[in-house]
Every structure is written in C-alpha cells, then in structure tokens.
Design a protein around this motif. Sequence first.
Motif, PDB file in Angstrom:
ATOM      1  N   CYS A  27      32.311  44.823  41.269  1.00 55.96           N
ATOM      2  CA  CYS A  27      33.592  45.090  41.918  1.00 55.96           C
ATOM      3  C   CYS A  27      34.297  46.277  41.288  1.00 55.96           C
ATOM      4  O   CYS A  27      34.919  47.080  41.993  1.00 55.96           O
ATOM      5  N   ASN A  28      34.180  46.437  39.969  1.00 55.66           N
ATOM      6  CA  ASN A  28      34.780  47.588  39.311  1.00 55.66           C
ATOM      7  C   ASN A  28      34.058  48.878  39.679  1.00 55.66           C
ATOM      8  O   ASN A  28      34.694  49.912  39.884  1.00 55.66           O
ATOM      9  N   LEU A  30      32.509  49.411  42.504  1.00 53.93           N
ATOM     10  CA  LEU A  30      32.930  49.660  43.881  1.00 53.93           C
ATOM     11  C   LEU A  30      34.329  50.271  43.927  1.00 53.93           C
ATOM     12  O   LEU A  30      34.584  51.204  44.693  1.00 53.93           O
ATOM     13  N   ALA A  31      35.229  49.791  43.084  1.00 50.29           N
ATOM     14  CA  ALA A  31      36.588  50.334  43.045  1.00 50.29           C
ATOM     15  C   ALA A  31      36.601  51.775  42.546  1.00 50.29           C
ATOM     16  O   ALA A  31      37.358  52.610  43.049  1.00 50.29           O
ATOM     17  N   ILE A  32      35.759  52.088  41.560  1.00 54.51           N
ATOM     18  CA  ILE A  32      35.691  53.467  41.061  1.00 54.51           C
ATOM     19  C   ILE A  32      35.120  54.395  42.135  1.00 54.51           C
ATOM     20  O   ILE A  32      35.618  55.503  42.335  1.00 54.51           O
ATOM     21  N   CYS A  65      41.945  52.616  39.170  1.00 53.73           N
ATOM     22  CA  CYS A  65      40.682  52.085  39.692  1.00 53.73           C
ATOM     23  C   CYS A  65      40.261  50.818  38.955  1.00 53.73           C
ATOM     24  O   CYS A  65      39.768  49.874  39.574  1.00 53.73           O
ATOM     25  N   ALA A  66      40.457  50.790  37.643  1.00 55.30           N
ATOM     26  CA  ALA A  66      40.102  49.594  36.879  1.00 55.30           C
ATOM     27  C   ALA A  66      40.991  48.413  37.265  1.00 55.30           C
ATOM     28  O   ALA A  66      40.513  47.271  37.396  1.00 55.30           O
ATOM     29  N   GLY A  69      39.856  47.271  40.624  1.00 54.11           N
ATOM     30  CA  GLY A  69      38.564  46.587  40.487  1.00 54.11           C
ATOM     31  C   GLY A  69      38.706  45.179  39.956  1.00 54.11           C
ATOM     32  O   GLY A  69      38.013  44.267  40.399  1.00 54.11           O
ATOM     33  N   HIS A  70      39.624  44.969  39.014  1.00 53.61           N
ATOM     34  CA  HIS A  70      39.831  43.623  38.480  1.00 53.61           C
ATOM     35  C   HIS A  70      40.511  42.714  39.504  1.00 53.61           C
ATOM     36  O   HIS A  70      40.181  41.525  39.593  1.00 53.61           O
ATOM     37  N   GLY A  73      37.772  41.971  41.948  1.00 54.62           N
ATOM     38  CA  GLY A  73      36.805  41.067  41.331  1.00 54.62           C
ATOM     39  C   GLY A  73      37.324  39.647  41.219  1.00 54.62           C
ATOM     40  O   GLY A  73      36.592  38.686  41.470  1.00 54.62           O
TER      41      GLY A  73
END
Length: 86
Positions: A27-28, A30-32, A65-66, A69-70, A73
């Motif tokens: 998920c992280n 993908l977010a980045i 982004c982190a 992503g969290h 996630g």
Amino acid sequence: MLTSTLLAAATTPLQWSPAVGVTMILCNILAILFGRYTIKYPNAEPALPPNPVLGNFGVPALLACAAFGHILGAGVILGLHNLGRF
C-alpha cells in the motif's frame, strides 16, 4: 443499550503476521507511485538526496505519500480482516 450494541459489533483482534506487513508495504509503494504522478510540486524544499526509486521527491511529498500509504494500508488491512482474510 449502546454498550451492548458496540460489544456485539466487536470483532476478534487482528494478529500481526508477515502478510499484514507485506500488505502495508504494498500500500505504501502504491501511494508513492500515485504521488509521483499526481503531486504538483514533488520536489519542494527541503530536498532529499537523489534516489531513483523516489524520483525527485522532497520531504513534504515523501511524508504526504507515506501518510496516505499508511491510511490506505490500515483501511485495506482492516477491510481484509473484516472479510476474514487475515
């Protein structure tokens, strides 16, 4: 009455496993990737050292982004747990 309703809706606690960790990492990533193509000013100051994986991200873009992503996630992991996959 409200307490009994909340207790009835409670699920079993989520136990950490390598699958949960891999899901969070994916998920992280993908977010980045999402942030790389959608953030208007990804190289805002303060800058990070050049990195081929992160591109020209600055600290604000990387933190954004982190964080996304969290959040993503946590939602995916809790959703999969609710479906009985974890």
